[in-house]
Design a protein around this motif. Structure first.
Motif, PDB file in Angstrom:
ATOM      1  N   SER A 134       0.882  -0.978   0.045  1.00 53.38           N
ATOM      2  CA  SER A 134       0.205   0.166   0.198  1.00 53.38           C
ATOM      3  C   SER A 134       0.981   1.332   0.041  1.00 53.38           C
ATOM      4  N   ALA A 150       1.644   0.673  -5.202  1.00 52.55           N
ATOM      5  CA  ALA A 150       1.013  -0.540  -4.616  1.00 52.55           C
ATOM      6  C   ALA A 150       0.919  -1.498  -5.535  1.00 52.55           C
ATOM      7  N   HIS A 172       3.238   0.382   3.104  1.00 53.57           N
ATOM      8  CA  HIS A 172       3.641  -0.958   3.803  1.00 53.57           C
ATOM      9  C   HIS A 172       3.970  -1.762   2.778  1.00 53.57           C
TER      10      HIS A 172
END
Length: 185
Positions: A134, A150, A172
């Motif tokens: 993400s 992402a 992330h």
């Protein structure tokens, strides 16, 4: 009034490992500090376990000792994976794999928006593989970074200074770092 520094159990384990690796290699505290571009007092406090080292500092020490970052961290366990933070990155060591050709480290990475983190060069031949789950990251060699959104991934030689930045929101990702074996001949 001097404030007492609070260190984590991980800082004490890192301190023990750095001292041992340095002693095993016959490197003085001054030599390691110079080679890692750290102040001698800073390294002394890290080795004493009275100072928490940043991710950038741990990478600089590991590079000078010619070991993967995982060699400075406690062995990961599923319940208590070692986590270290830097200017923009928090890395959680999930697993270390070793075979005849390399040591491979797997990290869960969070890149915070705002600052750019510059990691020092790793030893020659080290390659990083980043998969973004993400957010959008700017990563790779400082002079030629890559934008990874992402669902995307990138790989780059990390034996030069390299950066990590979140371009829009928190990123992330997973990070795999592959360190080729150093064979003495």
């Amino acid at each position: 009034m001097t404030q007492a520094r609070t260190t984590t159990p991980l800082a004490h384990e890192v301190a023990r490992r750095i001292r041992k690796l340095r002693a095993d290699r016959g490197i003085s505290l001054s030599e390691l500090a110079r080679g890692a571009n750290l102040g001698k007092a800073t390294l002394s406090a890290i080795e004493a376990g009275t100072r928490n080292a940043t991710l950038e500092t741990l990478y600089a020490i590991a590079a000078r000792l010619d070991v993967p970052l995982a060699a400075l961290l406690a062995p990961p366990t599923p319940a208590d994976a070692p986590t270290v933070s830097g200017t923009a990155v928090t890395a959680e060591l999930l697993e270390v794999f070793t075979d005849d050709g390399a040591t491979t480290e797997l990290y869960r990475l969070t890149i915070r928006p705002g600052p750019t983190q510059t990691s020092p060069a790793h030893p020659r031949g080290v390659v990083e593989y980043l998969t973004v789950f993400s957010g959008t990251a700017l990563v790779g060699p400082a002079d030629t970074p890559l934008t990874v959104a992402a669902g995307g991934h990138a790989s780059f030689a990390s034996d030069v200074p390299h950066i990590y930045a979140a371009l829009d929101a928190e990123v992330h990702a997973s990070l795999v770092i592959r360190h080729p074996s150093r064979r003495q001949g």
